[in-house]
Design a protein around this motif. Structure first.
Motif: not given
Length: 336
Positions: A208-213, A218-222, A238-241
């Motif tokens: 859902e919010i993981g990215a390698v770059m 967009p800034e996303t929280e979960m 709460t964890v942010s991307s």
């Protein structure tokens, strides 16, 4: 070709089965639940996955494949037998089975997969390397004298290969794949937020919010739930991307470095072909956000994800059987 011949993608995280003439018929987790007191197999696939982390101590739900290799031969045989019987139980004639295996598979591991398929009733078994299957299942014509690079990012390993004339010219594998990305997320949350989360939660965070770059998401929280390492009590955080990107990027760079190493060893004519056609990503792990952009940026070669990244290996394994029946020459590891 009879429509009961089977292509079997034996993955670290999932089992995908393709039946010629029918398409994908099985897609389940490669998990087996065992009663350690009695040795009894309680469940395999989705039912076993539902038990993970929710059973008494003597019942263990585990994956018989770890990091792209068979870690428990006996349990792997049970899993293979279960699924082949599930698919072919209604057939009068025993099926031919092609099993896709990682490039780094050993003879002992190969024999375990073959024995399991024979025990399940297969009349003939072929083992096909993952990059070959991934290329076929993605629609690449590998019969031409043209270099194509395939990076199959599975659950346990990323198989990187250059293919030409129906064969693998160069290949290697690196332990940078789906489950390791999950582990990096678990470790980050544990060390930086003092909270322990489970594997399934980490996988959901990755998707859902993981990215390698940076810049691809967009800034996303979960919100995630876990156990506080300070109090031992349940907690929600709460964890942010953005806070995960640096950790995931650092790990993904090990794959990029390996890809560069293969390109450096590839004959010049084939490198030219790869530069024109691009690098194709396959496997569920290729869906982590930003991976094709990162590889393109670091190598200077266009990188793209297959149209069927999750299913292409199973489809290609089934296609290999079909092509073999038509007299098409494919280089298999072994023919039993």
């Amino acid at each position: 070709m009879a429509n009961y011949d089977i292509g079997f993608d034996l993955g670290t995280t999932s089992i995908i089965i393709y039946v010629v003439g029918k398409g994908i018929v099985v897609k389940e987790p490669s998990v087996i639940a065992v009663n350690q007191k009695t040795g009894e197999v309680l469940a395999i696939g989705e039912k076993a996955q539902e038990m993970a982390g929710k059973t008494p101590a003597h019942i263990v739900a585990k994956r018989p494949l770890e990091n792209g290799v068979i870690s428990d031969i006996d349990m792997t045989e049970e899993v293979v037998k279960y699924f082949i019987r599930k698919v072919s139980s209604s057939y009068v004639v025993k099926p031919k089975v092609a099993i896709c295996v990682p490039s780094s598979v050993t003879n002992v591991e190969s024999r375990a997969a073959v024995n399991a398929a024979l025990s399940a009733g297969a009349r003939k078994i072929f083992l096909v390397e993952e990059p070959i299957a991934a290329a076929l299942g993605s629609g690449i014509d590998i019969s031409k004298p043209r270099g194509r690079m395939v990076v199959d990012v599975g659950g346990g390993t990323a198989d990187i290969a250059v293919i030409s004339l129906n064969d693998v010219v160069l290949s290697t594998s690196v332990k940078c794949a789906g489950t390791q990305f999950d582990e990096k997320i678990i470790n980050y949350v544990r060390l930086n937020r003092k909270v322990l989360i489970g594997e399934r939660t980490a996988e959901r965070v990755k998707k859902e919010i993981g990215a390698v770059m940076e810049g691809v998401l967009p800034e996303t929280e979960m919100e995630v739930k876990g156990r506080s390492l300070e109090t031992g009590l349940p907690v929600k955080i709460t964890v942010s991307s953005s806070e995960l990107t640096a950790t995931l990027n650092e790990f993904a760079m090990s794959m990029v470095t390996t890809i560069k190493g293969i390109l450096e060893k590839t004959p010049p004519e084939l490198v030219g072909d790869i530069w024109e056609d691009g690098i194709m990503l396959t496997g569920g792990g290729s869906l982590i956000k930003g991976l094709p952009e990162l590889i393109s940026k670091e190598t200077g070669v266009r990188c793209y994800v297959s149209e069927t990244p999750i299913d292409c290996v199973a489809i290609g394994t089934g296609m290999a059987l079909d092509l073999m029946e038509d007299g098409y020459s494919i280089n298999y590891d072994r023919d039993y």
